[in-house]
Write a protein that holds these residues in place. Structure first.
Motif, PDB file in Angstrom:
ATOM      1  N   HIS A   1       0.852  -1.364  -0.111  1.00  0.00           N
ATOM      2  CA  HIS A   1       0.277   0.234   0.237  1.00  0.00           C
ATOM      3  C   HIS A   1       0.811   1.488   0.195  1.00  0.00           C
ATOM      4  N   MET A   2       1.777   1.483   0.993  1.00  0.00           N
ATOM      5  CA  MET A   2       2.789   2.155   0.061  1.00  0.00           C
ATOM      6  C   MET A   2       3.650   2.462  -0.017  1.00  0.00           C
ATOM      7  N   GLU A   3       4.035   1.742  -1.083  1.00  0.00           N
ATOM      8  CA  GLU A   3       4.800   1.562  -2.869  1.00  0.00           C
ATOM      9  C   GLU A   3       3.575   1.894  -3.355  1.00  0.00           C
ATOM     10  N   ALA A   4       2.040   1.771  -3.417  1.00  0.00           N
ATOM     11  CA  ALA A   4       1.100   2.415  -4.143  1.00  0.00           C
ATOM     12  C   ALA A   4       1.174   3.877  -3.997  1.00  0.00           C
ATOM     13  N   LEU A   5       1.222   4.105  -2.710  1.00  0.00           N
ATOM     14  CA  LEU A   5       0.838   5.320  -2.445  1.00  0.00           C
ATOM     15  C   LEU A   5       1.685   6.644  -2.623  1.00  0.00           C
ATOM     16  N   ALA A   6       3.390   5.416  -2.852  1.00  0.00           N
ATOM     17  CA  ALA A   6       4.492   6.744  -3.081  1.00  0.00           C
ATOM     18  C   ALA A   6       4.315   6.810  -4.279  1.00  0.00           C
ATOM     19  N   ALA A   7       3.842   6.210  -5.658  1.00  0.00           N
ATOM     20  CA  ALA A   7       3.650   5.821  -6.578  1.00  0.00           C
ATOM     21  C   ALA A   7       2.837   7.342  -7.269  1.00  0.00           C
TER      22      ALA A   7
ATOM     23  N   LEU B   1      11.553  21.140   4.640  1.00  0.00           N
ATOM     24  CA  LEU B   1      11.508  19.237   4.400  1.00  0.00           C
ATOM     25  C   LEU B   1       9.621  20.167   5.175  1.00  0.00           C
ATOM     26  N   ARG B   2       8.488  19.123   4.703  1.00  0.00           N
ATOM     27  CA  ARG B   2       7.226  19.434   4.809  1.00  0.00           C
ATOM     28  C   ARG B   2       6.721  17.316   5.108  1.00  0.00           C
ATOM     29  N   SER B   3       5.779  17.599   6.223  1.00  0.00           N
ATOM     30  CA  SER B   3       5.212  16.057   6.263  1.00  0.00           C
ATOM     31  C   SER B   3       3.995  15.896   6.642  1.00  0.00           C
ATOM     32  N   LEU B   4       3.419  14.942   6.420  1.00  0.00           N
ATOM     33  CA  LEU B   4       1.944  14.763   6.625  1.00  0.00           C
ATOM     34  C   LEU B   4       2.034  13.177   7.849  1.00  0.00           C
ATOM     35  N   ALA B   5       1.339  13.287   8.666  1.00  0.00           N
ATOM     36  CA  ALA B   5       1.077  12.017   8.891  1.00  0.00           C
ATOM     37  C   ALA B   5      -0.381  11.175   9.326  1.00  0.00           C
ATOM     38  N   ALA B   6      -0.883  10.470   9.439  1.00  0.00           N
ATOM     39  CA  ALA B   6      -1.809  10.021  10.363  1.00  0.00           C
ATOM     40  C   ALA B   6      -1.444   8.068  11.068  1.00  0.00           C
ATOM     41  N   PRO B   7      -2.229   8.202  11.915  1.00  0.00           N
ATOM     42  CA  PRO B   7      -2.566   6.962  12.473  1.00  0.00           C
ATOM     43  C   PRO B   7      -3.101   5.713  11.953  1.00  0.00           C
ATOM     44  N   ILE B   8      -2.356   4.607  12.476  1.00  0.00           N
ATOM     45  CA  ILE B   8      -2.770   3.577  12.056  1.00  0.00           C
ATOM     46  C   ILE B   8      -3.187   2.314  13.263  1.00  0.00           C
TER      47      ILE B   8
ATOM     48  N   LEU C   1      -3.052   9.875   1.848  1.00  0.00           N
ATOM     49  CA  LEU C   1      -2.837   9.215   2.551  1.00  0.00           C
ATOM     50  C   LEU C   1      -3.214   8.768   3.829  1.00  0.00           C
ATOM     51  N   LEU C   2      -4.620   8.623   4.300  1.00  0.00           N
ATOM     52  CA  LEU C   2      -5.541   8.833   4.872  1.00  0.00           C
ATOM     53  C   LEU C   2      -6.568   7.611   4.514  1.00  0.00           C
ATOM     54  N   ALA C   3      -6.784   7.594   2.730  1.00  0.00           N
ATOM     55  CA  ALA C   3      -6.996   6.304   2.097  1.00  0.00           C
ATOM     56  C   ALA C   3      -6.377   4.976   2.564  1.00  0.00           C
TER      57      ALA C   3
ATOM     58  N   LYS D   1      -6.455   3.665   5.131  1.00  0.00           N
ATOM     59  CA  LYS D   1      -7.945   2.535   6.135  1.00  0.00           C
ATOM     60  C   LYS D   1      -7.762   2.051   5.431  1.00  0.00           C
ATOM     61  N   ARG D   2      -6.772   1.239   4.462  1.00  0.00           N
ATOM     62  CA  ARG D   2      -6.696   0.372   3.193  1.00  0.00           C
ATOM     63  C   ARG D   2      -5.395  -0.528   4.269  1.00  0.00           C
ATOM     64  N   ILE D   3      -4.401  -0.173   5.423  1.00  0.00           N
ATOM     65  CA  ILE D   3      -3.742  -0.913   5.695  1.00  0.00           C
ATOM     66  C   ILE D   3      -4.629  -1.658   6.981  1.00  0.00           C
ATOM     67  N   GLU D   4      -5.087  -0.509   7.570  1.00  0.00           N
ATOM     68  CA  GLU D   4      -5.810  -0.826   8.401  1.00  0.00           C
ATOM     69  C   GLU D   4      -7.073  -2.181   8.398  1.00  0.00           C
ATOM     70  N   GLU D   5      -7.749  -2.261   7.569  1.00  0.00           N
ATOM     71  CA  GLU D   5      -9.225  -3.600   6.851  1.00  0.00           C
ATOM     72  C   GLU D   5      -7.626  -4.427   6.413  1.00  0.00           C
ATOM     73  N   ASP D   6      -6.295  -4.461   5.748  1.00  0.00           N
ATOM     74  CA  ASP D   6      -5.616  -5.719   5.748  1.00  0.00           C
ATOM     75  C   ASP D   6      -5.027  -6.197   6.650  1.00  0.00           C
ATOM     76  N   LEU D   7      -5.204  -5.188   8.609  1.00  0.00           N
ATOM     77  CA  LEU D   7      -4.378  -5.863   9.174  1.00  0.00           C
ATOM     78  C   LEU D   7      -5.579  -6.677   9.960  1.00  0.00           C
ATOM     79  N   ARG D   8      -6.670  -6.235   9.363  1.00  0.00           N
ATOM     80  CA  ARG D   8      -7.568  -6.649  10.066  1.00  0.00           C
ATOM     81  C   ARG D   8      -8.108  -7.788   9.708  1.00  0.00           C
TER      82      ARG D   8
END
Lengths: 261, 261
Positions: free
Chosen positions: A94-100, A204-211, A244-246, A249-256
């Protein structure tokens, strides 16, 4: 032996010292002589020699008789930890897809002591990349992932943290006032993300969300970092927050799915 | 203490035992009790306890009093090695581009003992990914990267290798005849790449090329792996070899820039 402090009677000093010898090697010091290892660790030459010989025998180090260097087998120690987390493995695609998608680096961190530690990272294909990799550490207060992870700690823990941490100005924008930081953390908690504008490094700016795990515990933070040339903080938020938020969410779904297959 | 063998008088057994305790933790055993650590390592409970307490004090392990688990700080041991290589850092963006172009996983390995060890990896965004990460090890003879790395070893080293290695059939296609392997390695050396067709795992084909330093020494191997559903060996060679070799060339150019800035 600056790294050593008073220990319990059961403490095995040889183990600590052997690990110090391993840590003496890094990007700036990929090869060291016995004397250099002794100097870097504060050990006597005789002691340093015993640890180096042991590490060579175990297969973690090689030597030509004079210079010592680490061997790839040493990776099994760090990867004992990484492989014990299902998180980076689940998150990586999912991180690969986001970075791409956003053409920026994407990282995942957990909190350890008062620092964030990178457990997964997808760098961009830029010439000017930042020397950050899995295992890199930064003070939590000055990073977007750190803010997200701090913001979701219990109130009592946070009080202790704010009382003990020394807020150092990494740039002239770093928030070093504990009261101000507390306000920012409350905001982070309520809005569900953190945007840090050149507080860790100029430009450098950065944006983060919780998992979050299924029980809503925050298990990691996910971020996108961007050079200031990408646009203002508002541009960053508008363009990068939705993907980022999407992705979170996908990572959280896969974790479950991974924990309840 | 099955992992321990006779050692030189200077050998520090406590260091070896402490590292065994770290290695007792993995994906299947992310949390262990004292008794489980003692069982996994062959240490007495008293000895295992001393090492666990030491690792907790150093910050490499946490415990709730009963269960022990590794902490992210342990990554600094493996990354002392990784950060001492400029190779993965230089290669990573090119590997990302290659994986995005061919939609297959891309990896980089070095030879260590008789195994390949992954030092960089870009997985694809498939649901069925393979549980391989940096630090993973495979026998060199059954992998495309291993073939490339073996093929470029000095003749004398290769003779020793073929005499000592036990060629085990990982699948029914694995080449286990040393004479036949030697022919394949000579072919690999002359053609400049290796194609391995389901010798490591059924359904998995992989294609590897060497990465050479400026003095022509082979410093690593780069590969693309693909499910058999991607097409025949001929298809793999036709579609994937040109981008693989082009990527290897770009990494080599960047390596030269990195060493002669």
């Amino acid at each position: 032996m600056s790294e050593e402090t008073a220990r319990t009677p059961e403490f095995v000093q040889s183990l600590e010292r052997g690990l110090m010898v391993i840590r003496a090697f890094d990007a700036e010091h990929p090869q060291l002589t016995l004397s250099e290892v002794a100097r870097a660790t504060g050990l006597t030459r005789a002691a340093a020699r015993r640890f180096l010989i042991t590490l060579v025998e175990i297969g973690y180090m090689r030597t030509d008789g004079r210079l010592f260097s680490l061997r790839p087998r040493i990776l099994e120690l760090g990867y004992a930890y990484l492989s014990s987390l299902s998180l980076p493995e689940v998150a990586q695609p999912h991180m690969e897809a986001l970075a791409a998608q956003v053409h920026e680096s994407c990282s995942m961190s957990v909190l350890d002591d008062d620092e964030v530690v990178y457990v997964a990272r997808v760098p961009t294909k830029r010439i000017m990349t930042i020397g950050i990799s899995v295992g890199s550490r930064f003070p939590a207060y000055a990073t977007s992932m750190g803010r997200v992870l701090l913001a979701t700690q219990p109130a009592e823990w946070l009080d202790d943290y704010l009382a003990r941490v020394e807020l150092l100005p990494m740039t002239r924008r770093t928030v070093v006032d504990p009261a101000k930081l507390r306000v920012l953390l409350a905001k982070t908690a309520s809005q569900g993300y953190a945007l840090v504008d050149q507080e860790l490094e100029e430009g450098l700016r950065s944006l983060a969300a919780p998992i979050r795990a299924e029980n809503q515990t925050v298990v990691a933070a996910l971020n996108i970092s961007a050079h200031a040339s990408r646009g203002s903080s508002d541009t960053i938020r508008r363009e990068l927050l939705p993907p980022l938020l999407a992705t979170a969410k996908r990572i959280e779904e896969d974790l479950r799915l991974a924990s309840n297959p």
